[in-house]
Each structure stands twice: as C-alpha cells, then as structure tokens.
Design an enzyme around this catalytic site. Structure first.
Site, short mmCIF file in Angstrom:
data_model
loop_
_atom_site.label_atom_id
_atom_site.label_comp_id
_atom_site.label_asym_id
_atom_site.label_seq_id
_atom_site.Cartn_x
_atom_site.Cartn_y
_atom_site.Cartn_z
N GLU A 1 36.64 11.66 14.91
CA GLU A 1 35.78 12.80 14.57
C GLU A 1 34.77 12.40 13.49
O GLU A 1 34.65 13.05 12.45
CB GLU A 1 36.63 14.01 14.14
CG GLU A 1 37.47 14.55 15.29
CD GLU A 1 38.14 15.89 15.00
OE1 GLU A 1 38.01 16.40 13.85
OE2 GLU A 1 38.79 16.43 15.90
N GLU B 1 42.47 14.39 21.98
CA GLU B 1 43.04 15.57 21.31
C GLU B 1 42.77 16.78 22.19
O GLU B 1 41.61 17.07 22.50
CB GLU B 1 42.45 15.78 19.91
CG GLU B 1 42.92 14.78 18.87
CD GLU B 1 42.45 15.11 17.45
OE1 GLU B 1 42.32 16.32 17.14
OE2 GLU B 1 42.22 14.18 16.68
#
Length: 496
Positions: free
Chosen positions: A177, A299
């Site tokens: 991220e 994820e």
C-alpha cells in the site's frame, strides 16, 4: 413459499485453465493477536504448543492445505526492520506497533519463526519487504540472508543464528500500500522506487524471485495504468486490495448485528470485486497481452467494527454465515480469471478481520469462513469448468443487482467434478437443475454449510453453531443433477 427454479449449464469439454492453489492464500500480519496469541505463544507457554506455535491452530491450518502465507504485513511491513527479529529471542529489541494500537512487541516472532512455520504448514512463504521506512540495502540483505547458500556475510549470519541451509522463498512484495500507509507515494514515484529496489534483489543459488509490486486499492485504475506503463515486465506480479466494507470513515457496522437489507448489500459490495478486477485486468491486458504479469489480490475480505470490549486497533471481529457467503462468492469470482489472477490472500488468518480461526487463551474456534476454505480445497490445482448460470436477481441498495445464486465448478486430476453453489437467498430454497452436457453421471455426494440464521457465528461458548454437514439434497435425474439448496447455505458437490 414456492421454490425458486434455477439452472446451471456446465461445459466440461471447454475446461482449459487451472485454478492455482495460490488463490487460497492466507495473510498473517503483526496486528492484534494474529501472531502473538494466535499463531505463536512461545515454547514456555502453558498453552499446548509445538516449538512455540499453538498446536491446535497448527493442526487446524494443516487441514486447510494452505498454499502460501503472506507476512509480516500489511501496514506493519513498512515499519518492520527484519534484523530486529533474528538472533537469540531474549536479545531482540522491543518495538512499538504504531499502525495497530501502539502495542509493544518483543520481536520473538521473526524471520526464522515465520519460515519455520511455513515449513510446518507445508506452504510457500510470501514476504512483504519494507520500502516505506526501509532501504534498498535492507531488503537486499534480507533476500541474501534467507536464500543464499554462499560464503557471504548474510548467509553466515543466518548460520550463526542456527539455520545452515538457505530457505527457498519465491514470493517477495516490494512494499505494501505504497499509496497509503506504506509511504503516501504517487504512482510515478513508486514506479521508479520499485525499479530501484527490484534491481538489487538477487537470485541466489537457484532461488528464483517472483517480485510483486505494490498495487492499487480497489478503484484506483490510474495506479495500475502508471505501473504497467513505467514498470511493466520488471515486475512478476501486481497486487490489488479490495475489502467488502461500508466505508473508511465512522462505523463500518457490526459483524453480528445486521438485518437482511445489510446482508444483501454486503453480497452486492462483495460481488463488485469482479467489475473492479475486470477494469484492472483490461489495463494490464493493454500493456501485457501475453499475461506475463500476474494480478495478486493479496488483501481481500470483510471489514466490520471491532468487537465490543476488545482492544482498539486490534481489528478483532466475529465471523458469521454472512462472512462465509462473502468468501464463497469471492472465490467463485477468482476462479473465472485464473489466466491473470495467480494469487489471492484473505485478510487475515487468525483473530483479525475475516479470519479462519479465533482464539482466547487456551480456547480456539473455527469460523464459518474456515469451513468455506475447507469445502473449497477440492478446487485447488483443478481445471476450471466454464458455466452458464440462470437464476433470479434482486435489487439491493446503492443501485446494485444481486443474483441469488453463485456457483463454480472444476475437474480434479482424478476426473471427479466438484461443483460449489451458494444460495444467498435468506428466505427461500432454490431448486437447481445442473446440466453437465452429456457427461456420464454415476454418483453424487456433497457437504453443506448452513445455520439457523444469517447472523449465526461460532463462539467460545458455542463453537458449533455453524458447521459442515453431509448434504443429501442432490440426485441424478434424466442425465442431470437435480439439487435443492436451502436458503442461506453453501454446498459443494462431488460428481463421479
């Protein structure tokens, strides 16, 4: 009430793609009690353990045939300095987990503990390296420490710490991220940074690295476009994160206190992952028509409010039949895109978000989501079988329309066909005629996951509210399968 009539037409002769086992990947972050108390209790704990790993959790995870495990994060990865987690445990420095509740950790679970766990589970490690607060040198030395057999400083340090033979570690994430908690970067900047980091990650002694770039969050198509344009074939995989969540501000809703309207909205939000994936895949196809770069949804899962009375920032949530439905529907979607999607990782494995297992002291319960993964094991490394599904749809809030059935099918190496069907209709059963296109049918058996209500969950006091049972609602009739699937239930059939 009258039963809904639905139909599925499966095309066994058209099956070509293999469903990678890595679509059933797991994710363990240093977050809450996922690692400490969930997977690891230490050798001196009064909780039964195998070299420090919880024996009950270990055995339950072996049952799932986990293909890979992602670690140490998540947001934690970009604050983790691996050298703090090696050497004698009593000498390791403590650290504050700034992302998740400010918990102080003693680093007793580090590189050796993680890789030894993967060996115990028979799964492949997926290591996420620190790009946000780390250095190129730090990641390069970590790769050397783990995978080099040579007479090198890092390999010798590993030997000094008790491991003579190098590990084989294929999957490496270059940051996590990076647009957010991993550094708040722009895609143009991260693209250059990725190229620099990837350059110094070497292949040692037959260990071929599969380098995974930090990809987009759900609807950020510009991030994927920029990375495909500026990084392209220098990456082996590009990640994507997608959560079934109501939003990032304020309450996300209770994991157990919801009504049917919330339930159907959740199904719609979860199924939207298909449209999101299609858009990212179309961008990837433009720059990589040969599909050499894999899409890694590393994820995914539900995200609700933390359970009342639990530690803030530890993301401990209960897991109901609704979560099991999200797992089944999402896996059904992933199977359709196996030419591009090569790995996915549900978040997370124990005690965090949509977990397989919950623990409290010496107690352990298996969640409804665990049972979906157990049912769906049969699809790992099997041939995906295309199908047409005809069923009723219903409108749900936020202008979504949801089919009341979701299904997938595969043929395993022994020739058996496995069909998984989820009936998300909370009120009615569905009669489904499954046509396998003149495939000879000799016998059918199955298992079902269901419960007394969509809010049912397994608790430490009542661990068997939701469990797998034999399913006898399918029969062979006129060369097809006649299946009656109860309301709010998931089945997997084996056809010989």
């Amino acid at each position: 009430m009258a039963q809904h009539q639905s139909a599925i037409r499966i095309y066994p002769a058209q099956g070509k793609q293999t469903i990678s086992k890595h679509i059933y990947g797991q994710f363990a972050e240093h977050l809450g009690s996922c690692i400490y108390g969930g997977l690891w209790v230490g050798k001196n704990s009064d909780i039964p353990n195998t070299d420090g790993y919880r024996t009950d959790v270990l055995n339950a995870l072996k049952q799932l045939q986990i293909p890979n495990l992602r670690w140490p994060g998540g947001c934690f990865a970009d604050e983790y300095h691996w050298m703090d987690g090696i050497g004698p445990q009593q000498n390791r420095p403590k650290m504050v987990n700034n992302n998740w509740g400010g918990t102080v950790e003693d680093n007793s679970f580090g590189t050796h503990e993680f890789l030894n766990l993967c060996e115990l589970l028979g799964c492949e490690p997926y290591v996420s390296a620190n790009v946000g607060s780390g250095s190129v040198e730090e990641m390069a030395k970590w790769v050397e420490y783990i995978t080099s057999e040579g007479d090198s400083p890092m390999a010798n340090l590993r030997r000094k710490n008790g491991r003579d033979k190098a590990w084989k570690v294929k999957f490496w994430g270059v940051g996590n991220e990076s647009w957010g908690c991993g550094g708040s970067m722009r895609p143009e900047y991260y693209s250059d940074l990725y190229r620099r980091y990837a350059t110094y990650c070497r292949n040692y002694d037959g260990n071929q690295l599969f380098k995974i770039a930090s990809g987009a969050s759900d609807y950020d198509y510009n991030w994927t476009e920029t990375l495909m344009k500026q990084v392209g074939g220098r990456m082996d995989g590009l990640s994507l994160h997608y959560y079934t969540v109501t939003g990032w501000d304020g309450s996300k809703g209770s994991a157990t206190g919801f009504d049917t309207d919330d339930f159907y909205w959740t199904m719609g939000k979860c199924l939207e992952i298909e449209e999101v994936m299609r858009k990212h895949i179309s961008i990837m196809d433009k720059y990589d028509p040969q599909k050499k770069v894999a899409l890694m949804v590393d994820e995914w899962g539900t995200w609700w409010d933390e359970e009342p009375g639990t530690t803030r920032g530890h993301l401990f949530q209960q897991n109901t039949l609704r979560d099991a439905m999200v797992a089944a529907l999402t896996l059904n979607v992933f199977h359709k895109y196996t030419d591009r999607v090569k790995m996915t990782n549900i978040a997370q494995i124990v005690n965090v978000l949509q977990s397989m297992i919950l623990t409290k002291g010496k107690q352990m319960v298996l969640t409804p989501t665990y049972y979906v993964f157990e049912m769906y094991r049969v699809h790992q490394e099997s041939t995906f079988l295309p199908m047409d599904l005809m069923c009723e749809k219903m409108p749900v809030r936020d202008n979504r329309e949801v089919p009341l059935l979701s299904a997938t099918a595969s043929r395993d190496k022994s020739g058996k066909i496995h069909i998984s069907i989820a009936n998300i209709d909370a009120a009615q059963s569905h009669q489904v005629i499954v046509d396998l296109q003149n495939t000879p049918l000799k016998a059918v058996s199955g298992r079902i996951l269901s419960a007394s209500s969509i809010t049912a969950c397994n608790t430490f006091e009542q661990p068997d509210n939701v469990q797998l049972k034999d399913f006898n609602g399918a029969k062979i009739q006129n060369g097809a399968l006649n299946v009656v699937i109860p309301a709010a239930s998931i089945i997997t059939l084996e056809v010989k």
